[in-house]
Motif scaffolding. Structure first.
Motif, PDB file in Angstrom:
ATOM      1  N   ILE A   1       0.848  -1.206   0.000  1.00 37.01           N
ATOM      2  CA  ILE A   1       0.000   0.000   0.000  1.00 37.01           C
ATOM      3  C   ILE A   1       0.876   1.246   0.000  1.00 37.01           C
ATOM      4  O   ILE A   1       1.759   1.411   0.840  1.00 37.01           O
ATOM      5  N   TYR A   2       0.609   2.098  -0.974  1.00 34.91           N
ATOM      6  CA  TYR A   2       1.371   3.332  -1.146  1.00 34.91           C
ATOM      7  C   TYR A   2       0.524   4.458  -0.545  1.00 34.91           C
ATOM      8  O   TYR A   2      -0.571   4.753  -1.037  1.00 34.91           O
ATOM      9  N   GLN A   3       0.995   5.054   0.525  1.00 33.64           N
ATOM     10  CA  GLN A   3       0.191   6.099   1.173  1.00 33.64           C
ATOM     11  C   GLN A   3       0.423   7.453   0.517  1.00 33.64           C
ATOM     12  O   GLN A   3       1.535   7.762   0.070  1.00 33.64           O
TER      13      GLN A   3
ATOM     14  N   PRO B   1       3.455   9.672  -7.179  1.00 34.45           N
ATOM     15  CA  PRO B   1       3.103  11.088  -6.985  1.00 34.45           C
ATOM     16  C   PRO B   1       3.775  11.688  -5.752  1.00 34.45           C
ATOM     17  O   PRO B   1       3.095  12.178  -4.843  1.00 34.45           O
ATOM     18  N   CYS B   2       5.075  11.655  -5.699  1.00 36.95           N
ATOM     19  CA  CYS B   2       5.770  12.108  -4.494  1.00 36.95           C
ATOM     20  C   CYS B   2       7.220  12.426  -4.842  1.00 36.95           C
ATOM     21  O   CYS B   2       7.759  11.911  -5.823  1.00 36.95           O
ATOM     22  N   ASN B   3       7.827  13.277  -4.019  1.00 30.88           N
ATOM     23  CA  ASN B   3       9.212  13.668  -4.271  1.00 30.88           C
ATOM     24  C   ASN B   3      10.162  13.261  -3.158  1.00 30.88           C
ATOM     25  O   ASN B   3      11.226  13.840  -3.032  1.00 30.88           O
ATOM     26  N   CYS B   4       9.756  12.309  -2.336  1.00 32.60           N
ATOM     27  CA  CYS B   4      10.630  11.922  -1.226  1.00 32.60           C
ATOM     28  C   CYS B   4      11.878  11.236  -1.783  1.00 32.60           C
ATOM     29  O   CYS B   4      11.958  10.953  -2.979  1.00 32.60           O
ATOM     30  N   SER B   5      12.823  10.947  -0.906  1.00 33.05           N
ATOM     31  CA  SER B   5      14.094  10.406  -1.396  1.00 33.05           C
ATOM     32  C   SER B   5      13.894   9.052  -2.085  1.00 33.05           C
ATOM     33  O   SER B   5      14.608   8.708  -3.016  1.00 33.05           O
ATOM     34  N   VAL B   6      12.869   8.295  -1.654  1.00 33.85           N
ATOM     35  CA  VAL B   6      12.605   7.008  -2.297  1.00 33.85           C
ATOM     36  C   VAL B   6      12.015   7.238  -3.688  1.00 33.85           C
ATOM     37  O   VAL B   6      12.538   6.762  -4.696  1.00 33.85           O
ATOM     38  N   CYS B   7      10.937   8.025  -3.724  1.00 32.41           N
ATOM     39  CA  CYS B   7      10.192   8.178  -4.981  1.00 32.41           C
ATOM     40  C   CYS B   7      10.977   8.937  -6.047  1.00 32.41           C
ATOM     41  O   CYS B   7      10.735   8.765  -7.240  1.00 32.41           O
ATOM     42  N   SER B   8      11.903   9.801  -5.625  1.00 29.08           N
ATOM     43  CA  SER B   8      12.654  10.544  -6.635  1.00 29.08           C
ATOM     44  C   SER B   8      13.877   9.758  -7.110  1.00 29.08           C
ATOM     45  O   SER B   8      14.546  10.152  -8.041  1.00 29.08           O
TER      46      SER B   8
ATOM     47  N   LYS C   1       9.417   2.897   3.645  1.00 30.15           N
ATOM     48  CA  LYS C   1      10.215   4.099   3.856  1.00 30.15           C
ATOM     49  C   LYS C   1       9.483   5.328   3.302  1.00 30.15           C
ATOM     50  O   LYS C   1       9.414   6.373   3.960  1.00 30.15           O
ATOM     51  N   HIS C   2       8.910   5.163   2.114  1.00 30.78           N
ATOM     52  CA  HIS C   2       8.134   6.286   1.554  1.00 30.78           C
ATOM     53  C   HIS C   2       6.982   6.659   2.499  1.00 30.78           C
ATOM     54  O   HIS C   2       6.776   7.836   2.816  1.00 30.78           O
ATOM     55  N   ASN C   3       6.247   5.641   2.970  1.00 33.37           N
ATOM     56  CA  ASN C   3       5.109   5.913   3.855  1.00 33.37           C
ATOM     57  C   ASN C   3       5.555   6.646   5.122  1.00 33.37           C
ATOM     58  O   ASN C   3       4.881   7.560   5.597  1.00 33.37           O
TER      59      ASN C   3
END
Ligand SMILES: [Zn+2]
Length: 605
Positions: free
Chosen positions: A161-163, A178-185, A206-208
């Motif tokens: 599940i992607y929060q 839809p995110c710019n965190c260190s994981v998603c970028s 980690k993203h969550n």
């Protein structure tokens, strides 16, 4: 009672504080990480009621790391044991057990948290474990939760599940991240999907968690700015469950929030949703206009519309209205109709929240808004109509419909000076207003500008301290040669008596503040705003342990006097009166002026 926790800042029930962990002060609202909790890195001990060392919690000085205990739900066999022990336990934090069960019903969510917060002392932290998400964290903290954790974020990660800030999505349904965190970028969605299941789960977790950390920072920024309520009204929109929780809180927990809501803030209150009508600030203002405001006698009542600019007097439309009645101002009592505050007497236009709100203006009022504003006008007229010789309404559109409904209900005669559909600021309408008022007031002499300013100061003092305080503050005492002057530019008036400043309006907060002389002059009216302190001379601020007793009615940012064996002074409350009495840590009053009681030597801080 706490040793390691201290609340530093409040916005309603939400707080920013510090929990000392491993000699490090961690700011709350705090996010615990499951991995550091399970490895014991946080330096935090939790004792259950069934643990053999539970009795240690009764001993105050035994612990050198912060500790907590679990609050079981009402149905649990240990519930009574813990609840009875609460007043004598020396812990820094309570942990709400079985919190995930609250997610089954909005009512249970409200009940469990509010009951927990009401049961435990205000100076200890409340930890609601395992349910926080970026979606619900703001609401949890708004309700008075101080500690959350990333359990849910991590578990969701392992469930694929992607929060997001607005809720959860399945990784399968996403086309991009839809995110710019260190994981998603650092990778694309396809790269994430191609990872082996363990690595994918840990990246999602980690993203969550990063998202939850970011949300917590935003919430803290809103607490500091005094705008958490506005943020919560936005946040709950993402789910019917959270919206239901907020509505239940507004309906059923008015007392809980009233006891925690400041009397003034130095920021604008944005009333953008239907829930804004239910805010404590709105209800408190409406009830104080009825209970703590005395309208002038034998005047013409003039009903006017509100304006976008505050205070209204400075808006272009009100400048025109006031020009039209300038000659007769002292004989006209102006009452402004507005949503969501209901009605604002002109003398109270500077006070918080009258000068501190903003609403979307469309010309359309929905049924609930109309009903609320009409009920405020109805209650006011029912109570005060006999004070007026005539009611004139310079209103059109929805304002006029609302006014005529109320007048019909009460069988009152209202003269309208705007034609149907006419602009209230048009030349014709303003001329008609001027002619009507001239006919009603005849050749009455205008009131002095002193009297107009004095009526504002009197009304503000009554609003803050209760009816009669204003009259006492600005009155000539028998046998006393008194020179009363009001100086300063609107709205920053200063009241001087025989040269001494007694009170001043602080437009930044929408409050009247008192000097020592001012407080002494109206001391008989300040019983409800008195803090009794111990045998010491305070400097700068009075801490909660120095408070012996404080009136229940005191709220954050109230003007208060403090009295002790050695000192008398004035200041501003930094916590509610009941909280000053309950708390062992934190600033209770910011001291403005203090006087030594025995020698009456004076110092100002
Ligand atoms: Zn991310």
């Amino acid at each position: 009672m706490t040793k390691f926790y201290e609340v530093r800042r409040r916005d309603g029930a939400a707080r920013i504080g510090f929990l000392s962990l491993n000699d490090e002060k961690k700011q709350t609202p705090l996010l615990f990480h499951v991995d550091s909790l399970s490895s014991g890195k946080e330096g935090f001990e939790i004792t259950n009621a069934e643990d053999a060392n539970f009795s240690d919690l009764f001993q105050e000085d035994l612990h050198d790391t912060p500790r907590g205990t679990v609050l079981p739900p009402e149905v649990h066999p240990l519930f009574t044991k813990v609840n009875e022990a609460i007043p004598s336990l020396s812990v820094d934090c309570y942990v709400l057990s079985f919190a995930s069960a609250m997610l089954n019903s909005p009512r249970a969510f409200v009940r469990r948290i509010i009951d927990a917060r009401n049961a435990i002392p205000s100076d200890v932290a409340l930890w609601v474990p395992a349910i926080a998400t970026a979606e619900n964290a703001a609401l949890l903290i708004y309700m008075g939760v101080d500690v959350i954790d990333d359990t849910n974020a991590v578990i969701n990660g392992y469930q694929g599940i992607y929060q997001t800030e607005e809720g959860a999505m399945s990784l399968r349904d996403l086309e991009e991240l839809p995110c710019n965190c260190s994981v998603c970028s650092s990778l694309t969605i396809d790269e994430l999907r191609e990872k082996d299941s363990k690595e994918r789960a840990s990246l999602l977790a980690k993203h969550n968690t990063l998202l939850l950390e970011k949300e917590l920072k935003k919430v803290k920024a809103h607490i500091r700015a005094g705008s958490l309520r506005e943020y919560v009204e936005q946040k709950v929109r993402s789910s019917p469950f959270l919206t239901a929780v907020l509505r239940i809180l507004d309906l059923d927990e008015e007392e809980y929030f009233e006891r925690r809501t400041p009397v003034a803030r130095n920021c604008c209150m944005m009333a953008n949703t239907m829930e804004s009508l239910k805010r404590i600030e709105v209800k408190r203002f409406a009830s104080r206009v009825l209970e703590r405001y005395e309208p002038p006698v034998k005047q013409v009542l003039l009903l006017l519309p509100c304006s976008a600019r505050k205070p209204y007097s400075l808006s272009p439309s009100h400048v025109k209205f006031r020009e039209a009645i300038a000659q007769y101002k002292g004989h006209i009592h102006e009452l402004i109709l507005t949503s969501p505050l209901g009605i604002v007497p002109r003398e109270l236009e500077v006070i918080y929240p009258a000068a501190f709100y903003d609403i979307p203006v469309t010309g359309y009022w929905d049924a609930e808004e109309r009903a609320w504003v009409a009920s405020c006008l109805h209650a006011y007229l029912e109570r005060n109509a006999r004070n007026y010789v005539q009611i004139v309404a310079h209103l059109s559109g929805a304002y006029r419909e609302l006014c005529s409904c109320v007048a019909d209900e009460l069988g009152m005669d209202v003269e309208y000076t705007c034609e149907e559909g006419e602009e209230m600021t048009s030349k014709e309408a303003l001329n008609r207003l001027n002619a009507r008022i001239a006919a009603l007031c005849g050749d009455k002499k205008p009131l002095s500008s002193f009297e107009k300013k004095a009526s504002m100061l009197r009304a503000m003092a009554d609003y803050q301290f209760g009816i009669g305080a204003g009259r006492e503050l600005i009155s000539r005492k028998e046998g006393e040669r008194t020179k009363i002057k009001i100086t300063g530019k609107f709205p920053a008036y200063k009241l001087r008596v025989n040269g001494d400043v007694l009170a001043r309006i602080v437009p930044e907060y929408g409050l009247l503040t008192l000097t020592m002389q001012g407080a002494l002059r109206i001391r008989n009216y300040l019983a409800s705003y008195t803090v009794h302190i111990g045998d010491f001379l305070p400097k700068g601020s009075i801490l909660a342990p120095g408070v012996v007793n404080a009136n229940e009615q005191i709220r954050v940012n109230d003007e208060v006097i403090f009295v002790g064996e050695k000192a008398f002074g004035v200041g501003r409350a930094k916590m509610s009166g009941w909280e000053m009495v309950e708390s062992r840590k934190g600033v209770a009053v910011d001291v403005r002026e203090v006087e030594k009681r025995a020698t009456s030597a004076k110092s100002t801080s």
